[in-house]
Design an enzyme around this catalytic site. Structure first.
Site, PDB file in Angstrom:
ATOM      1  N   GLU A 167     -50.141  93.418 -10.733  1.00 45.32           N
ATOM      2  CA  GLU A 167     -49.137  94.124  -9.932  1.00 45.32           C
ATOM      3  C   GLU A 167     -48.335  95.149 -10.738  1.00 45.32           C
ATOM      4  O   GLU A 167     -47.371  95.710 -10.235  1.00 45.32           O
ATOM      5  CB  GLU A 167     -48.157  93.093  -9.316  1.00 45.32           C
TER       6      GLU A 167
ATOM      7  N   ARG B 195     -44.821  92.484 -12.957  1.00 42.84           N
ATOM      8  CA  ARG B 195     -44.783  93.835 -12.403  1.00 42.84           C
ATOM      9  C   ARG B 195     -44.403  94.919 -13.395  1.00 42.84           C
ATOM     10  O   ARG B 195     -44.443  96.093 -13.050  1.00 42.84           O
ATOM     11  CB  ARG B 195     -43.877  93.849 -11.165  1.00 42.84           C
TER      12      ARG B 195
ATOM     13  N   ALA C  63     -37.190  80.601  -5.107  1.00 41.98           N
ATOM     14  CA  ALA C  63     -36.458  80.128  -3.927  1.00 41.98           C
ATOM     15  C   ALA C  63     -37.319  79.261  -3.010  1.00 41.98           C
ATOM     16  O   ALA C  63     -36.785  78.587  -2.144  1.00 41.98           O
ATOM     17  CB  ALA C  63     -35.884  81.309  -3.149  1.00 41.98           C
TER      18      ALA C  63
ATOM     19  N   ASN D  33     -34.616  84.981  -0.208  1.00 40.74           N
ATOM     20  CA  ASN D  33     -34.459  84.061   0.912  1.00 40.74           C
ATOM     21  C   ASN D  33     -33.709  82.792   0.515  1.00 40.74           C
ATOM     22  O   ASN D  33     -33.447  82.533  -0.651  1.00 40.74           O
ATOM     23  CB  ASN D  33     -35.841  83.681   1.452  1.00 40.74           C
TER      24      ASN D  33
ATOM     25  N   ASP E 191     -37.790  83.189   5.469  1.00 35.69           N
ATOM     26  CA  ASP E 191     -38.208  83.778   4.194  1.00 35.69           C
ATOM     27  C   ASP E 191     -38.080  85.303   4.220  1.00 35.69           C
ATOM     28  O   ASP E 191     -38.862  86.011   3.604  1.00 35.69           O
ATOM     29  CB  ASP E 191     -39.639  83.344   3.829  1.00 35.69           C
TER      30      ASP E 191
ATOM     31  N   TRP F  32     -43.539  93.233  -1.970  1.00 37.58           N
ATOM     32  CA  TRP F  32     -43.032  93.792  -3.236  1.00 37.58           C
ATOM     33  C   TRP F  32     -43.609  95.168  -3.530  1.00 37.58           C
ATOM     34  O   TRP F  32     -43.096  95.880  -4.400  1.00 37.58           O
ATOM     35  CB  TRP F  32     -43.382  92.850  -4.408  1.00 37.58           C
TER      36      TRP F  32
ATOM     37  N   CYS G 135     -51.285  77.937  -2.749  1.00 35.01           N
ATOM     38  CA  CYS G 135     -52.230  78.531  -3.696  1.00 35.01           C
ATOM     39  C   CYS G 135     -53.683  78.465  -3.210  1.00 35.01           C
ATOM     40  O   CYS G 135     -54.472  79.368  -3.469  1.00 35.01           O
ATOM     41  CB  CYS G 135     -52.128  77.839  -5.055  1.00 35.01           C
TER      42      CYS G 135
ATOM     43  N   MET H 111     -53.630  74.653 -13.185  1.00 36.48           N
ATOM     44  CA  MET H 111     -53.593  73.532 -12.248  1.00 36.48           C
ATOM     45  C   MET H 111     -52.917  72.343 -12.937  1.00 36.48           C
ATOM     46  O   MET H 111     -53.540  71.574 -13.662  1.00 36.48           O
ATOM     47  CB  MET H 111     -55.019  73.171 -11.807  1.00 36.48           C
TER      48      MET H 111
HETATM   49 CA    CA Z   1     -39.699  83.815  -0.694  1.00 36.07          CA
END
Ligand code: CA
Length: 714
Positions: free
Chosen positions: A89, A141, A202, A283, A333, A423, A644, A684
């Protein structure tokens, strides 16, 4: 007057940065990225020295060598394969012919920006099990620059200063309580020698904040909490006392406090003339307000400041100045962490200094950035949770059918939890006065969950039942749902308050944007292309087949007078891990080929053939468990696995498809992963603090059942 104010301010800021701490460090003498250069970033077309290109976060390059006339001749000059295969990203920074970028797992790479020669790389060695604290893939990012330093936030919550020439660590500060599910995925910004960074988490139960660290030594200068902690007395900051009045119940207080959320995980912007920094607040934690702020009837009460708000802060002290809450009492959210962009424009005959945002809730906001005054808010995608914004109060006019509490019927809400925009950075073209939005439509079913309790160890803490709304194993129905998903590039006119033009993409989750003085808008797509559009009317002028979904925004720069366009390709992030994220509206699989792609006019480079997609047959053992076991497994899967590994275990192309797991038929092998954590280095982690072995095995039985259903459907 304005120019004078700015010059005086810069001089003042520079004096401060030299005199405020024991160690002296002159950024201008050390690599040259100082306050003056950051304030003048917009005029510096050759370089890209800050995440959003300038403090206004406009992502508009003054470069025009590549234009609507010749963009068809754009070709691949060089590329570089990454050593991670998760969501990419990042916005690269470019300084003096060198490029610096972050990748998945918070790694850093440096290249010669003209030739692609690797210069150095840095791996902060984020522990693999940190991945289960991340709602939305192990992404990063980008970085900030100051003097000869680069600043990196890592997934496990560290802020690291690197030497730009060598990649060596200069200092490292832990910015979060690492026993909690805090993560950093966003890019820091530097204002007057202070490195500003927030955090995420969050979904898991944390209390959000943003903080400033001294660029010289990493010492924390100030910390701004976005939500109260339930103990607000006369000694606490007035803005937090005010916020506490908008919460109800005692869910925030004490060691078992629910966190409250309000994480500052992405957007920031800065106006030097007003000396205001703007942050976007996330959120609630949990999402469901009825659990977070129950009120007298237990159905939820209060605005819950400063959730889902844009907040203006004094960057030298962290002092609160003003706020505007986009979604009072948020429960879906609906973060306001999305890109915050500043610009000046004439509205209703007045020259206005505005702040603009297209947050998740589907409304495009224009605010007065000096005062926070609401100017306009209009839907940029289909919205059903509110019918509009009251122009007098700036408050949404809510549709009561979309707000659910602890019991009752589920509600289908649009936008859903991924938003109408996430985003992915927007871009601005001052000549057109357009804001380009990488938007999408993907509604969501919110199902109540009775008797919900937070889990402090692992897993989502949202107060809704994520397992209740799996798609049924019905191909026709799934195609219908997929067909309702949309992805759009919207050219939004903030004065006319509507789209001037819209480009439709095959599905959601397309890349962030770059606009240029060459009259172009560049965007990578979920459909695995990098495209260039005419900024004035949206005509597609150029396209390059990238072999992978692209979510990151492109940048542009020059070396020795030659203009380049670069993008870090690599599919991933929250949507890529969901029901349809590997398919883009059920049309074709989207793969992750993590690779930096760099273009210039006349280049004719070609990519190597794409790697073959793993083709593991769907061949599960027979489903023999009782309905009770499968129901238990479904509930636990929904809470602990679905974010996930996709709702309904339908798999994605980014993380393992559990229906095809070789451990499905072997309880011991399954538990070695889920209980013993043998794959924790891959991300994991063990879930033994949250789930019993019987519950883990029930999840296995649920996945076996789902795999058999889907095999029958295929
Ligand atoms: Ca969120």
């Amino acid at each position: 007057m304005r120019k004078f104010a700015r010059t005086a301010l810069v001089a003042g800021l520079m004096a401060l940065s030299l005199g405020s701490c024991g160690e002296s460090y002159d950024p201008a003498a050390n690599g040259g990225i100082d306050g003056a250069r950051l304030l003048n970033a917009q005029a510096d077309g050759a370089n890209w020295i800050s995440y959003g290109r300038n403090y206004e976060e406009q992502r508009f390059s003054p470069l025009a060598q590549i234009s609507t006339e010749n963009v068809g001749k754009l070709g691949l000059e060089w590329s570089a394969d990454m050593d991670t295969a998760r969501g990419q990203e990042a916005t690269p920074l470019v300084m003096d012919g060198k490029m610096y970028l972050t990748t998945a797992w918070s790694k850093v790479k440096a290249y010669d920006a003209a030739t692609g020669e690797p210069l150095w790389s840095f791996d902060p060695e984020v522990p693999g099990e940190t991945a289960v604290k991340a709602c939305c893939d192990v992404v990063n990012r980008g970085m900030a620059a100051w003097g000869d330093r680069l600043f990196l936030g890592t997934l496990d919550g560290r802020l690291i200063a690197l030497d730009r020439d060598t990649g060596d660590v200069i200092w490292e500060t832990v910015t979060v309580d690492q026993t909690k599910s805090y993560t950093i995925t966003g890019a820091p910004r530097v204002i007057d020698g202070k490195v500003i960074i927030g955090n995420g988490g969050a979904e898991f139960g944390v209390r959000g904040y943003v903080a400033a660290y001294d660029a010289v030594d990493g010492e924390e200068v100030w910390r701004f909490y976005t939500v109260p902690d339930g103990t607000e007395g006369e000694d606490s900051d007035a803005y937090l006392q005010d916020a506490a009045k908008t919460w109800s119940g005692d869910t925030l207080a004490g060691e078992d406090g629910i966190g409250g959320g309000g994480t500052v995980w992405d957007a920031m912007a800065y106006d030097a003339d007003l000396d205001l920094m703007y942050i976007g607040v996330g959120n609630g934690s949990p999402w469901n307000r009825a659990y977070r702020s129950p009120g007298e009837d237990g159905k939820g009460e209060g605005d819950n400041l400063y959730l889902s708000s844009i907040v203006a802060i004094r960057p030298s002290t962290g002092e609160y100045v003003w706020h505007y809450q986009t979604t009072p009492g948020e429960t879906w959210d609906f973060t306001a962490t999305q890109h915050i962009m500043l610009a000046d424009m004439e509205i209703d005959g007045r020259e206005r200094q505005v702040l603009m945002q297209a947050p998740k809730n589907g409304f495009f906001y224009v605010l007065d950035r000096a005062t926070g005054e609401f100017i306009s808010g209009d839907p940029y995608v289909t919205v059903n949770w509110a019918t509009g914004i009251d122009p007098e109060t700036g408050r949404p006019i809510e549709n009561p059918e979309t707000r659910i509490d602890k019991t009752g019927q589920p509600a289908t809400v649009t936008p859903g939890a991924l938003g109408g925009h996430n985003w992915h950075p927007m871009a601005y073209h001052p000549g057109e006065n357009l804001v380009y939005i990488p938007a999408f439509e993907a509604g969501m079913v919110y199902s109540p969950q009775e008797n919900w309790k937070p889990d402090r160890a692992r897993g989502f803490n949202i107060g809704f039942d994520l397992g209740a709304s799996d798609l049924p194993p019905d191909l026709g129905f799934r195609k219908q749902v997929a067909g309702s998903l949309r992805g759009m590039l919207i050219a939004w006119d903030p004065v006319a308050k509507k789209a001037r033009w819209t480009v439709e993409h095959p599905g959601p989750w397309n890349g962030g944007l770059l606009a240029t003085a060459g009259g172009l808008v560049f965007q990578g797509t979920a459909g695995s292309d990098l495209k260039a559009f005419n900024a004035a009317d949206g005509t597609e002028l150029w396209s390059f087949a990238a072999q992978t979904g692209i979510v990151a925004p492109p940048v542009t720069y020059t070396v020795d007078g030659e203009q380049y366009v670069a993008v870090l390709a690599g599919w991933g992030g929250a949507y890529a891990l969901t029901v349809d994220g590997g398919l883009i509206a059920n049309k074709a699989p989207v793969r992750n080929v993590s690779r930096l792609l760099v273009f210039k006019l006349g280049a004719e480079g070609e990519l190597p053939p794409p790697p073959a997609l793993a083709d593991i047959p769907l061949d599960p053992p027979p489903s023999r468990a009782t309905p009770e076991v499968i129901a238990l497994g479904k509930a636990k899967y929904g809470r602990y696995c679905s974010v996930c590994h996709a709702p309904g275990a339908v798999g994605s192309t980014v993380l393992p498809d559990l229906r095809r797991s070789g451990t499905l038929g072997n309880k011991g092998a399954w538990l070695s992963v889920v209980h013993d954590g043998i794959l924790q280095d891959n991300g994991m982690a063990s879930f033994k603090a949250s789930l019993t072995k019987d519950e883990m095995d029930a999840i296995r039985e649920y996945v076996i059942k789902r795999a058999n259903e889907d095999k029958a459907m295929e």
